[in-house]
Design a protein around this motif. Structure first.
Motif, PDB file in Angstrom:
ATOM      1  N   THR A   1       0.835  -1.206   0.000  1.00  0.00           N
ATOM      2  CA  THR A   1       0.000   0.000   0.000  1.00  0.00           C
ATOM      3  C   THR A   1       0.872   1.260   0.000  1.00  0.00           C
ATOM      4  N   ASP A   2       1.974   1.246   0.758  1.00  0.00           N
ATOM      5  CA  ASP A   2       2.888   2.390   0.764  1.00  0.00           C
ATOM      6  C   ASP A   2       3.536   2.555  -0.606  1.00  0.00           C
ATOM      7  N   ALA A   3       3.977   1.440  -1.167  1.00  0.00           N
ATOM      8  CA  ALA A   3       4.637   1.491  -2.479  1.00  0.00           C
ATOM      9  C   ALA A   3       3.693   2.049  -3.538  1.00  0.00           C
ATOM     10  N   GLU A   4       2.471   1.559  -3.557  1.00  0.00           N
ATOM     11  CA  GLU A   4       1.508   2.030  -4.550  1.00  0.00           C
ATOM     12  C   GLU A   4       1.215   3.517  -4.382  1.00  0.00           C
ATOM     13  N   ALA A   5       1.092   3.974  -3.140  1.00  0.00           N
ATOM     14  CA  ALA A   5       0.836   5.403  -2.892  1.00  0.00           C
ATOM     15  C   ALA A   5       2.016   6.249  -3.355  1.00  0.00           C
ATOM     16  N   ARG A   6       3.228   5.810  -3.083  1.00  0.00           N
ATOM     17  CA  ARG A   6       4.418   6.563  -3.506  1.00  0.00           C
ATOM     18  C   ARG A   6       4.500   6.639  -5.029  1.00  0.00           C
ATOM     19  N   ILE A   7       4.194   5.537  -5.684  1.00  0.00           N
ATOM     20  CA  ILE A   7       4.271   5.503  -7.149  1.00  0.00           C
ATOM     21  C   ILE A   7       3.186   6.393  -7.750  1.00  0.00           C
ATOM     22  N   ARG A   8       1.983   6.355  -7.184  1.00  0.00           N
ATOM     23  CA  ARG A   8       0.906   7.247  -7.658  1.00  0.00           C
ATOM     24  C   ARG A   8       1.341   8.710  -7.559  1.00  0.00           C
ATOM     25  N   GLU A   9       1.994   9.036  -6.447  1.00  0.00           N
ATOM     26  CA  GLU A   9       2.450  10.411  -6.241  1.00  0.00           C
ATOM     27  C   GLU A   9       3.542  10.792  -7.241  1.00  0.00           C
ATOM     28  N   ALA A  10       4.400   9.843  -7.576  1.00  0.00           N
ATOM     29  CA  ALA A  10       5.506  10.120  -8.497  1.00  0.00           C
ATOM     30  C   ALA A  10       5.110  10.014  -9.966  1.00  0.00           C
ATOM     31  N   ARG A  11       3.996   9.369 -10.249  1.00  0.00           N
ATOM     32  CA  ARG A  11       3.609   9.087 -11.634  1.00  0.00           C
ATOM     33  C   ARG A  11       3.590  10.320 -12.553  1.00  0.00           C
ATOM     34  N   PRO A  12       3.160  11.514 -12.098  1.00  0.00           N
ATOM     35  CA  PRO A  12       3.158  12.655 -13.021  1.00  0.00           C
ATOM     36  C   PRO A  12       4.535  12.952 -13.634  1.00  0.00           C
ATOM     37  N   LEU A  13       5.603  12.613 -12.920  1.00  0.00           N
ATOM     38  CA  LEU A  13       6.925  12.890 -13.496  1.00  0.00           C
ATOM     39  C   LEU A  13       7.255  11.949 -14.644  1.00  0.00           C
ATOM     40  N   PHE A  14       6.570  10.801 -14.723  1.00  0.00           N
ATOM     41  CA  PHE A  14       6.827   9.873 -15.822  1.00  0.00           C
ATOM     42  C   PHE A  14       6.566  10.532 -17.175  1.00  0.00           C
ATOM     43  N   ASP A  15       5.584  11.432 -17.220  1.00  0.00           N
ATOM     44  CA  ASP A  15       5.239  12.093 -18.481  1.00  0.00           C
ATOM     45  C   ASP A  15       6.339  13.019 -18.978  1.00  0.00           C
ATOM     46  N   GLU A  16       7.268  13.365 -18.104  1.00  0.00           N
ATOM     47  CA  GLU A  16       8.364  14.263 -18.480  1.00  0.00           C
ATOM     48  C   GLU A  16       9.498  13.535 -19.188  1.00  0.00           C
ATOM     49  N   PHE A  17       9.428  12.204 -19.228  1.00  0.00           N
ATOM     50  CA  PHE A  17      10.525  11.415 -19.787  1.00  0.00           C
ATOM     51  C   PHE A  17      10.036  10.502 -20.891  1.00  0.00           C
ATOM     52  N   GLU A  18      10.986  10.044 -21.664  1.00  0.00           N
ATOM     53  CA  GLU A  18      10.679   9.150 -22.781  1.00  0.00           C
ATOM     54  C   GLU A  18      11.395   7.831 -22.582  1.00  0.00           C
ATOM     55  N   VAL A  19      10.976   6.830 -23.361  1.00  0.00           N
ATOM     56  CA  VAL A  19      11.656   5.539 -23.345  1.00  0.00           C
ATOM     57  C   VAL A  19      13.140   5.788 -23.640  1.00  0.00           C
ATOM     58  N   GLY A  20      13.980   5.133 -22.876  1.00  0.00           N
ATOM     59  CA  GLY A  20      15.419   5.337 -23.011  1.00  0.00           C
ATOM     60  C   GLY A  20      15.988   6.229 -21.913  1.00  0.00           C
ATOM     61  N   GLU A  21      15.092   6.887 -21.172  1.00  0.00           N
ATOM     62  CA  GLU A  21      15.534   7.765 -20.085  1.00  0.00           C
ATOM     63  C   GLU A  21      15.230   7.164 -18.709  1.00  0.00           C
ATOM     64  N   GLU A  22      15.250   5.836 -18.645  1.00  0.00           N
ATOM     65  CA  GLU A  22      14.943   5.141 -17.398  1.00  0.00           C
ATOM     66  C   GLU A  22      15.917   5.510 -16.276  1.00  0.00           C
ATOM     67  N   ASP A  23      17.174   5.773 -16.621  1.00  0.00           N
ATOM     68  CA  ASP A  23      18.154   6.173 -15.596  1.00  0.00           C
ATOM     69  C   ASP A  23      17.729   7.482 -14.923  1.00  0.00           C
ATOM     70  N   LEU A  24      17.218   8.416 -15.709  1.00  0.00           N
ATOM     71  CA  LEU A  24      16.761   9.688 -15.145  1.00  0.00           C
ATOM     72  C   LEU A  24      15.524   9.496 -14.273  1.00  0.00           C
ATOM     73  N   VAL A  25      14.605   8.662 -14.734  1.00  0.00           N
ATOM     74  CA  VAL A  25      13.412   8.380 -13.937  1.00  0.00           C
ATOM     75  C   VAL A  25      13.836   7.742 -12.612  1.00  0.00           C
ATOM     76  N   ALA A  26      14.784   6.814 -12.672  1.00  0.00           N
ATOM     77  CA  ALA A  26      15.280   6.144 -11.467  1.00  0.00           C
ATOM     78  C   ALA A  26      15.862   7.162 -10.487  1.00  0.00           C
ATOM     79  N   MET A  27      16.609   8.122 -11.012  1.00  0.00           N
ATOM     80  CA  MET A  27      17.204   9.144 -10.154  1.00  0.00           C
ATOM     81  C   MET A  27      16.111   9.966  -9.461  1.00  0.00           C
ATOM     82  N   PHE A  28      15.082  10.337 -10.199  1.00  0.00           N
ATOM     83  CA  PHE A  28      14.001  11.118  -9.604  1.00  0.00           C
ATOM     84  C   PHE A  28      13.195  10.298  -8.595  1.00  0.00           C
TER      85      PHE A  28
END
Length: 194
Positions: A54-81
């Motif tokens: 439940t904590d993990a899902e809530a954290r991911i929901r909160e972080a999900r808007p930043l996914f739209d800022e990145f494209e496939v191939g930028e997984e390292d940047l998403v990981a950093m954020f």
């Protein structure tokens, strides 16, 4: 967040990768690149680390808007954020003694006027000695904060930490004496003011 049938195998893969010494960011980036599913990859890493679902899902929901800022191939940047957003932090449950110390250190931080945001995971993971030793080196400038309240909280936290058997016991004891000297210095200065 939907849970596909591949989730279990991703969690197992994440555990295996973490067990080899790879950090959370590397594991997420590799899984995300393989699956192209950043949500499930982040969830797999969290679950592999021991973050409750439940904590993990809530954290991911909160972080999900930043996914739209990145494209496939930028997984390292998403990981950093995700790491900077503390998505992968495993909160430590403390006993009453530890909770009291954490509360005192939080009170000290508030009396100082704040602390670097990078320290939030230290509070969450219960790295109390590390926080105490860093805070003991605090200097007050520009009239910010409340030195008497800060040093009072630090002394009490230090006294409680000094009762624990730890490899840093000598450092804690030395810094506790430093905190006491600082508190005495603050008291002397306030008594000398008109």
């Amino acid at each position: 967040m939907s849970h596909g049938k591949g989730e279990g195998s991703l969690v197992l893969k994440a555990r295996e990768m973490l067990a080899t010494g790879r950090d959370e960011e590397e594991v997420f980036a590799e899984l995300a690149a393989r699956t192209s599913d950043w949500d499930i990859s982040a969830l797999a890493v969290c679950l592999a680390l021991g973050v409750p679902r439940t904590d993990a899902e809530a954290r991911i929901r909160e972080a999900r808007p930043l996914f739209d800022e990145f494209e496939v191939g930028e997984e390292d940047l998403v990981a950093m954020f995700l790491a900077c957003g503390h998505v992968f932090v495993v909160d430590r449950v403390l006993d009453a003694h530890g909770e009291r110390i954490r509360d005192l250190l939080w009170a000290a931080a508030c009396a100082h006027g704040g602390f670097p945001g990078g320290m939030i995971p230290w509070f969450r993971t219960g790295e109390l000695t590390k926080i105490f030793l860093l805070f003991a080196q605090t200097r007050f400038r520009d009239g910010r904060g409340s030195p008497p309240e800060f040093w009072a909280a630090m002394i009490t936290a230090g006294e409680l930490l000094a009762t624990e058997d730890s490899p840093d016991q000598a450092k804690v004891t030395a810094e506790l004496e430093h905190c006491r000297a600082q508190a005495t210095s603050v008291d002397t200065e306030s008594q000398m003011r008109p």
